[in-house]
Design a protein around this motif. Structure first.
Motif, mmCIF file in Angstrom:
data_model
loop_
_atom_site.group_PDB
_atom_site.id
_atom_site.type_symbol
_atom_site.label_atom_id
_atom_site.label_comp_id
_atom_site.label_asym_id
_atom_site.label_seq_id
_atom_site.Cartn_x
_atom_site.Cartn_y
_atom_site.Cartn_z
ATOM 1 N N THR A 165 -8.657 -2.864 -11.938
ATOM 2 C CA THR A 165 -8.617 -3.326 -10.697
ATOM 3 C C THR A 165 -7.100 -3.713 -10.278
ATOM 4 N N ARG A 166 -6.398 -4.640 -10.986
ATOM 5 C CA ARG A 166 -5.134 -4.961 -10.641
ATOM 6 C C ARG A 166 -4.243 -3.793 -10.333
ATOM 7 N N ILE A 167 -4.153 -2.841 -11.236
ATOM 8 C CA ILE A 167 -3.550 -1.495 -11.236
ATOM 9 C C ILE A 167 -3.750 -1.120 -9.678
ATOM 10 N N THR A 168 -5.015 -0.672 -9.547
ATOM 11 C CA THR A 168 -5.560 0.214 -8.258
ATOM 12 C C THR A 168 -5.191 -0.624 -7.075
ATOM 13 N N THR A 169 -5.201 -2.042 -7.081
ATOM 14 C CA THR A 169 -4.861 -2.888 -5.790
ATOM 15 C C THR A 169 -3.426 -2.739 -5.785
ATOM 16 N N GLY A 170 -2.666 -2.803 -6.938
ATOM 17 C CA GLY A 170 -1.091 -2.640 -6.740
ATOM 18 C C GLY A 170 -0.741 -1.201 -6.050
ATOM 19 N N ARG A 171 -1.586 -0.282 -6.520
ATOM 20 C CA ARG A 171 -1.452 1.271 -5.871
ATOM 21 C C ARG A 171 -1.762 1.221 -4.543
ATOM 22 N N ILE A 172 -2.907 0.688 -4.042
ATOM 23 C CA ILE A 172 -3.014 0.428 -2.566
ATOM 24 C C ILE A 172 -2.077 0.025 -1.755
ATOM 25 N N LEU A 173 -1.493 -1.192 -2.416
ATOM 26 C CA LEU A 173 -0.504 -2.301 -1.710
ATOM 27 C C LEU A 173 0.790 -1.446 -1.507
ATOM 28 N N GLN A 174 1.021 -0.788 -2.796
ATOM 29 C CA GLN A 174 2.365 -0.287 -2.801
ATOM 30 C C GLN A 174 3.202 0.506 -1.852
ATOM 31 N N PRO A 175 2.588 1.170 -1.177
ATOM 32 C CA PRO A 175 2.944 1.941 0.360
ATOM 33 C C PRO A 175 3.319 1.057 1.294
ATOM 34 N N PHE A 176 2.707 0.103 1.542
ATOM 35 C CA PHE A 176 3.201 -1.033 2.438
ATOM 36 C C PHE A 176 4.545 -1.679 2.008
ATOM 37 N N PHE A 177 5.127 -1.663 0.793
ATOM 38 C CA PHE A 177 6.320 -2.138 0.664
ATOM 39 C C PHE A 177 7.388 -0.973 0.792
ATOM 40 N N GLY A 178 8.375 -1.143 1.460
ATOM 41 C CA GLY A 178 9.594 -0.439 1.604
ATOM 42 C C GLY A 178 9.491 0.245 3.115
#
Ligand SMILES: Cc1cc2nc3c(=O)[nH]c(=O)nc-3n(C[C@H](O)[C@H](O)[C@H](O)COP(=O)(O)OP(=O)(O)OC[C@H]3O[C@@H](n4cnc5c(N)ncnc54)[C@H](O)[C@@H]3O)c2cc1C
Length: 183
Positions: free
Chosen positions: A134-147
């Motif tokens: 769940t943590r990795i998946t949430t991170g992956r969803i949030l990732q495009p928001f950074f940068g």
């Protein structure tokens, strides 16, 4: 971008840059001057501090893609099993935690509680997924928001103006405290 005070009251400044954004500047000094120093707070830090190292420490080709928890019958721990975006997870804790899970299952295998290597590998994959998926998946969803400028602003606006948002993100990207047992 993170600024964390570490030992000896040194300030650790850590940032991620995409290859595309870095490519046009070619070196770290120019990138710092042309990009990072556009932020007046960072400019102030860079202009008023003395580097602790002769050269900045860098790594490249960081991959957040899917990885396997078992490769060629080897149990993968830490970043080797899956890497969470540094802006949203605590990867060091995940590395220690996954090593703990692997160690406990290996001990169970040596003590014949887990009979076969196959069973050990399946148990590790199952435990890893239950703990980190769940943590990795949430991170992956949030990732495009950074940068991405607009998206980063939107998320920063959300977390500062709607206080309930941040605890939800933290709950989904950070685990619970580890329970330690003595063997
Ligand atoms: C920019 C950035 C900032 C981060 N910030 C944070 C943070 O603030 N907090 C946090 O908790 N996490 C952070 N992380 C994540 C964290 O660093 C990792 O999740 C964590 O270090 C993973 O530990 P590891 O043991 O799996 O891998 P690593 O720490 O990468 O250790 C792997 C080691 O294996 C060595 N190695 C590689 N190949 C071989 C080989 N063939 N033979 C022998 N040795 C080899 C490497 O040199 C390395 O020393 C950040 C990551 C990045 C990229």
């Amino acid at each position: 971008m993170r600024r964390i005070q570490v030992e000896n009251r040194n300030l650790n400044v850590c940032y991620l840059a995409t290859y595309k954004s870095f490519q046009q500047y070619r070196n770290i000094d120019t990138f710092r001057l042309e990009v990072l120093c556009k932020n007046p707070h960072l400019k102030l830090i860079f202009e008023n501090s003395v580097p602790a190292f002769e050269h900045p420490l860098t790594i490249s080709q960081v991959s957040f893609s899917n990885k396997s928890t078992v490769e060629d019958h080897m149990l993968m721990c830490g970043d080797a099993a899956g890497m969470i975006h540094p802006m949203c997870g605590n990867g060091m804790a995940m590395a220690i935690h996954s090593a703990k899970i692997a160690s406990e299952l290996i001990i169970d295998h040596f003590n014949k509680k887990i009979r076969s290597r196959q069973e050990l590998e399946a148990a590790y994959s199952q435990a890893w997924n239950a703990t980190f998926k769940t943590r990795i998946t949430t991170g992956r969803i949030l990732q495009p928001f950074f940068g991405k400028d607009g998206l980063t602003r939107a998320i920063m606006y959300g977390v500062t103006h709607i206080p309930a948002v941040l605890p939800v993100i933290i709950r989904h990207t950070h685990g619970k405290p580890l329970k330690l047992t003595t063997v």
